[in-house]
Design a protein around this motif. Structure first.
Motif, PDB file in Angstrom:
ATOM      1  N   GLU A   1      17.760 -22.907  23.534  1.00  7.90           N
ATOM      2  CA  GLU A   1      17.724 -23.233  24.958  1.00  7.90           C
ATOM      3  C   GLU A   1      18.127 -22.027  25.791  1.00  7.90           C
ATOM      4  O   GLU A   1      17.492 -21.702  26.801  1.00  7.90           O
ATOM      5  CB  GLU A   1      18.653 -24.408  25.246  1.00  7.90           C
TER       6      GLU A   1
ATOM      7  N   ASP B   1      13.607 -20.738  31.445  1.00 17.11           N
ATOM      8  CA  ASP B   1      14.042 -21.819  32.330  1.00 17.11           C
ATOM      9  C   ASP B   1      15.255 -22.560  31.758  1.00 17.11           C
ATOM     10  O   ASP B   1      15.423 -23.758  31.967  1.00 17.11           O
ATOM     11  CB  ASP B   1      12.899 -22.805  32.578  1.00 17.11           C
TER      12      ASP B   1
ATOM     13  N   HIS C   1      14.350 -30.703  28.379  1.00 15.53           N
ATOM     14  CA  HIS C   1      13.048 -30.591  29.039  1.00 15.53           C
ATOM     15  C   HIS C   1      12.135 -31.735  28.594  1.00 15.53           C
ATOM     16  O   HIS C   1      12.440 -32.448  27.651  1.00 15.53           O
ATOM     17  CB  HIS C   1      12.407 -29.236  28.718  1.00 15.53           C
TER      18      HIS C   1
END
Length: 269
Positions: A24, A29, A239
């Motif tokens: 991550e 993002d 996400h």
């Protein structure tokens, strides 16, 4: 060439959470930036994806939620004590250190031995190689400036009675203590007890303690009469469609108990 790490059973899950957090952190993002986590991830010679599958960022979301509660506590308790149960290769100290906190990492000897290869202890960050269930660690905590106890990815591996005994000891020992931990729902606990193969190459350890989010606050209050406040929230992968639907799940009682949850407990000072 990366470092070899030999772990099995529950301690091996420290690489599972490392995989999710580091992957991550490397995303453009990312919801959590964690350079030390990335450093450790890249330094270990291990086929994370073969073992644990594709990362989903779930553990990064969990860590971010823990950070968001801990940081204001640190600001309100300069020089306070944070106890990190099942510290593994979690890098919360590196993310949240305010230059004054006194940190105690508690984990089984095999896990602490691996941790010290990549995150050596320091004057304000001590390591204690014992199980969280060995309540001798309570005597190692200086409670004079407040105590915050965290347990990420731990209690689900214990029997319900063990969770109750440990949490009761913590809540009764330190006036005004704050305790934060995560839980899994009963349906997932049952899945692991039957044998949950995360991938063809990895079977997750059994997780005997599952609790419905709807029951969690009342259960925690039953552990100690000193409990003053219990806040419960859910979390999901970082996400994709699930984060967007989480607010809906939280509003609908029958759906509220599907995701994993996080409890933040305060006792009376």
């Amino acid at each position: 060439m990366g470092a070899d790490v030999e772990l099995d059973g529950i301690p091996l899950t420290m690489l599972w959470t490392l995989h999710n957090r580091a992957a991550e952190s490397k995303r453009p993002d990312a919801i959590l930036r964690d350079p030390d986590c990335e450093r450790i991830y890249d330094a270990i010679a291990f086929d994370y994806e073969r073992t644990f599958g594709k990362p989903d960022g779930t553990h990064a979301v969990r860590s971010k939620k823990f950070d968001a509660v801990l940081r204001p506590w640190l600001a309100a308790h300069p020089g306070g004590a944070v106890v990190e149960l099942a510290a593994g290769l979690e890098t919360q100290f590196q993310r949240c250190d305010d230059g004054r906190v006194r940190w105690l990492c508690v984990d089984v000897p095999d896990a602490i031995a691996v941790r010290e290869r990549f995150l050596p202890p320091s004057e304000r960050r001590r390591h204690l190689p014992v199980s969280a269930l060995d309540t001798a660690w309570l005597a190692e905590v200086d409670a004079s400036r407040g105590v915050f106890v965290t347990a990420q990815g731990l209690f689900m591996y214990f029997e319900p009675e063990q969770v109750w005994q440990l949490c009761s000891a913590i809540l009764d020992r330190f006036p005004g203590v704050e305790l934060m931990f995560d839980t899994i729902p009963p349906w997932f606990s049952r899945k692991t007890m039957r044998g949950f193969h995360k991938t063809p190459h990895y079977e997750a350890p059994p997780m005997p303690w599952g609790v419905r989010r709807s029951d969690l606050a009342a259960l925690v209050r039953s552990w100690s009469p000193k409990v003053a406040e219990v806040t419960v929230s859910s979390y999901s992968p970082a996400h994709g469609p699930l984060p967007a639907t989480l607010p809906l799940l939280e509003r609908v009682p029958v759906l509220r108990d599907i995701p994993p949850a996080i409890a933040h407990v305060r006792t009376a000072a």
